[in-house]
Scaffold this motif. Structure first.
Motif, PDB file in Angstrom:
ATOM      1  N   TRP A 125       0.899   0.109   9.639  1.00  0.00           N
ATOM      2  CA  TRP A 125      -0.302  -0.790   9.405  1.00  0.00           C
ATOM      3  C   TRP A 125      -1.303  -0.292  10.600  1.00  0.00           C
ATOM      4  CZ3 TRP A 125       4.164  -2.649   7.744  1.00  0.00           C
ATOM      5  CH2 TRP A 125       4.422  -3.791   7.277  1.00  0.00           C
ATOM      6  N   THR A 126      -2.238  -0.094  10.120  1.00  0.00           N
ATOM      7  CA  THR A 126      -3.717   0.356  11.062  1.00  0.00           C
ATOM      8  C   THR A 126      -4.367   0.175  11.676  1.00  0.00           C
ATOM      9  OG1 THR A 126      -4.673  -0.309   8.939  1.00  0.00           O
ATOM     10  CG2 THR A 126      -4.222   1.921   8.314  1.00  0.00           C
ATOM     11  N   GLY A 127      -3.871  -1.527  12.019  1.00  0.00           N
ATOM     12  CA  GLY A 127      -4.305  -2.515  12.788  1.00  0.00           C
ATOM     13  C   GLY A 127      -5.875  -2.593  12.312  1.00  0.00           C
ATOM     14  N   GLN A 128      -5.986  -3.053  10.684  1.00  0.00           N
ATOM     15  CA  GLN A 128      -7.053  -3.049   9.926  1.00  0.00           C
ATOM     16  C   GLN A 128      -7.407  -4.671   8.726  1.00  0.00           C
ATOM     17  OE1 GLN A 128     -10.712  -1.621  11.783  1.00  0.00           O
ATOM     18  NE2 GLN A 128      -9.269  -1.309  12.760  1.00  0.00           N
ATOM     19  N   GLY A 129      -8.160  -5.068   9.465  1.00  0.00           N
ATOM     20  CA  GLY A 129      -8.513  -6.030   7.679  1.00  0.00           C
ATOM     21  C   GLY A 129      -7.444  -7.089   7.733  1.00  0.00           C
ATOM     22  N   ALA A 130      -7.064  -8.244   9.446  1.00  0.00           N
ATOM     23  CA  ALA A 130      -6.421  -9.253   9.277  1.00  0.00           C
ATOM     24  C   ALA A 130      -4.219  -8.745   9.363  1.00  0.00           C
ATOM     25  CB  ALA A 130      -6.233  -9.560   8.419  1.00  0.00           C
ATOM     26  N   GLN A 131      -4.058 -10.031   9.162  1.00  0.00           N
ATOM     27  CA  GLN A 131      -2.679 -10.046   8.867  1.00  0.00           C
ATOM     28  C   GLN A 131      -2.071  -9.293   7.622  1.00  0.00           C
ATOM     29  OE1 GLN A 131      -0.782 -12.912  10.162  1.00  0.00           O
ATOM     30  NE2 GLN A 131      -0.175 -12.333  12.325  1.00  0.00           N
ATOM     31  N   ALA A 147      -0.642  -7.338  12.368  1.00  0.00           N
ATOM     32  CA  ALA A 147      -1.892  -7.062  12.450  1.00  0.00           C
ATOM     33  C   ALA A 147      -2.283  -5.861  12.947  1.00  0.00           C
ATOM     34  CB  ALA A 147      -3.048  -8.136  12.704  1.00  0.00           C
ATOM     35  N   GLU A 148      -0.118  -6.013  13.817  1.00  0.00           N
ATOM     36  CA  GLU A 148      -0.299  -4.621  14.873  1.00  0.00           C
ATOM     37  C   GLU A 148      -0.798  -3.494  14.312  1.00  0.00           C
ATOM     38  OE1 GLU A 148       2.797  -3.104  18.447  1.00  0.00           O
ATOM     39  OE2 GLU A 148       3.034  -4.985  17.052  1.00  0.00           O
ATOM     40  N   GLU A 149      -1.968  -2.248  14.801  1.00  0.00           N
ATOM     41  CA  GLU A 149      -1.734  -0.624  14.827  1.00  0.00           C
ATOM     42  C   GLU A 149      -0.371  -0.068  15.530  1.00  0.00           C
ATOM     43  OE1 GLU A 149      -4.827   2.770  15.654  1.00  0.00           O
ATOM     44  OE2 GLU A 149      -5.449   1.107  16.487  1.00  0.00           O
ATOM     45  N   GLY A 150       0.025   0.593  14.220  1.00  0.00           N
ATOM     46  CA  GLY A 150       1.028   1.243  14.481  1.00  0.00           C
ATOM     47  C   GLY A 150       2.410   0.687  14.186  1.00  0.00           C
ATOM     48  N   PHE A 151       2.542  -0.959  13.454  1.00  0.00           N
ATOM     49  CA  PHE A 151       3.981  -1.127  13.451  1.00  0.00           C
ATOM     50  C   PHE A 151       4.168  -0.626  11.581  1.00  0.00           C
ATOM     51  CE2 PHE A 151       5.537  -5.112  10.655  1.00  0.00           C
ATOM     52  CZ  PHE A 151       6.372  -5.291  11.278  1.00  0.00           C
ATOM     53  N   THR A 152       5.206  -0.809  11.764  1.00  0.00           N
ATOM     54  CA  THR A 152       6.418   0.568  10.974  1.00  0.00           C
ATOM     55  C   THR A 152       7.347  -0.904  10.249  1.00  0.00           C
ATOM     56  OG1 THR A 152       7.548   1.316  11.883  1.00  0.00           O
ATOM     57  CG2 THR A 152       4.980   2.642  11.278  1.00  0.00           C
ATOM     58  N   PHE A 153       7.347  -0.526   8.793  1.00  0.00           N
ATOM     59  CA  PHE A 153       8.099  -0.688   7.833  1.00  0.00           C
ATOM     60  C   PHE A 153       8.855   0.582   7.254  1.00  0.00           C
ATOM     61  CE2 PHE A 153       9.796  -2.972   4.165  1.00  0.00           C
ATOM     62  CZ  PHE A 153      10.834  -3.405   4.473  1.00  0.00           C
ATOM     63  N   GLU A 154       9.737   0.699   6.782  1.00  0.00           N
ATOM     64  CA  GLU A 154      10.740   1.700   6.081  1.00  0.00           C
ATOM     65  C   GLU A 154      11.295   0.668   5.122  1.00  0.00           C
ATOM     66  OE1 GLU A 154      13.909   4.227   9.066  1.00  0.00           O
ATOM     67  OE2 GLU A 154      11.987   3.704   9.105  1.00  0.00           O
ATOM     68  N   HIS A 155      12.125   1.614   3.670  1.00  0.00           N
ATOM     69  CA  HIS A 155      12.882   1.055   2.807  1.00  0.00           C
ATOM     70  C   HIS A 155      13.144   2.887   1.976  1.00  0.00           C
ATOM     71  CE1 HIS A 155      14.694  -1.057   0.411  1.00  0.00           C
ATOM     72  NE2 HIS A 155      14.440  -0.781  -0.765  1.00  0.00           N
ATOM     73  N   THR A 156      13.738   2.939   1.789  1.00  0.00           N
ATOM     74  CA  THR A 156      15.202   3.933   1.489  1.00  0.00           C
ATOM     75  C   THR A 156      14.758   3.680   0.105  1.00  0.00           C
ATOM     76  OG1 THR A 156      15.999   4.707   3.847  1.00  0.00           O
ATOM     77  CG2 THR A 156      16.796   5.594   1.472  1.00  0.00           C
ATOM     78  N   PHE A 157      14.699   3.857  -0.688  1.00  0.00           N
ATOM     79  CA  PHE A 157      14.626   3.939  -2.310  1.00  0.00           C
ATOM     80  C   PHE A 157      16.081   4.700  -2.694  1.00  0.00           C
ATOM     81  CE2 PHE A 157      10.314   2.613  -0.983  1.00  0.00           C
ATOM     82  CZ  PHE A 157      10.764   1.378  -2.216  1.00  0.00           C
ATOM     83  N   SER A 158      16.926   4.840  -2.713  1.00  0.00           N
ATOM     84  CA  SER A 158      17.811   5.564  -3.593  1.00  0.00           C
ATOM     85  C   SER A 158      18.259   5.211  -4.914  1.00  0.00           C
ATOM     86  CB  SER A 158      19.251   4.801  -3.374  1.00  0.00           C
ATOM     87  OG  SER A 158      19.526   3.222  -2.966  1.00  0.00           O
ATOM     88  N   GLU A 159      17.989   4.192  -5.669  1.00  0.00           N
ATOM     89  CA  GLU A 159      17.596   4.678  -6.760  1.00  0.00           C
ATOM     90  C   GLU A 159      16.897   4.901  -8.090  1.00  0.00           C
ATOM     91  OE1 GLU A 159      19.911   1.439  -8.675  1.00  0.00           O
ATOM     92  OE2 GLU A 159      21.278   0.837  -6.711  1.00  0.00           O
TER      93      GLU A 159
END
Length: 182
Positions: A125-131, A147-159
């Motif tokens: 997340w860049t922290g821009q543009g609301a949630q 909306a937090e700058e630096g918040f991350t989410f990850e997903h591994t694509f195995s297929e």
């Protein structure tokens, strides 16, 4: 007379809201969301009958020049889409959430990436543009709203396959993306 006056106000408010969203999304025709809904897959892979299978229209779709994949119209109203960015060969790829596009910070950057099987995509997340959030059309993954700058989410694509995703609150503005897994 009061009841009909209220209906008129409601109609004006609804019409104004619809026009504003249409203007923000930059829609010029009857596409609306750009593609059909995919509620029936259950799994993550959309390469067989999913929302957006990769339809090449030119040079294979890699890079940002020449033809770009249409993904069956999925990327039609994505303002910052300029082709698929080739990130194959890496273990991890980062995509910005709240990148500049679609009339503000309502885009993924880059909105379309090609990765190798086993690659982890990290949305930051860049922290821009609301949630914002990241939600697979197939229901295979979904982040929390933030909306937090630096918040991350990850997903591994195995297929292998083509995976489409959105920011749920800003979908109509064109905040959509694609991960093509080889």
């Amino acid at each position: 007379m009061f009841e009909s006056e209220r209906c008129t106000r409601r109609s004006v408010v609804l019409s104004t809201g619809t026009l504003a969203l249409t203007a923000l999304a930059g829609c010029s025709g009857g596409g609306g969301g750009g593609g059909s809904e995919n509620d029936g897959g259950g799994g993550e892979s959309q390469s067989d009958g999913g929302t957006a299978t990769e339809t090449e229209s030119g040079d294979g779709g890699g890079g940002s020049g020449g033809g770009t994949p249409s993904f069956d119209g999925w990327m039609e109203n994505v303002g910052n889409y300029d082709g698929v960015v080739d990130e194959t060969g890496g273990d991890e790829v980062t995509v910005a959430v709240g990148a500049e596009g679609n009339g503000g910070a309502y885009a993924f950057g880059p909105p379309a990436v090609r990765v190798s099987s086993g690659t982890t995509v990290v949305w930051e997340w860049t922290g821009q543009g609301a949630q914002h959030n990241v939600a697979a059309e197939s229901g295979g993954f979904e982040s929390d709203l933030s909306a937090e700058e630096g918040f991350t989410f990850e997903h591994t694509f195995s297929e292998s396959g083509t995976y489409t995703y959105v920011c749920t609150p800003h979908r109509t503005l064109g905040m959509k993306g694609v991960v093509v897994v080889e």
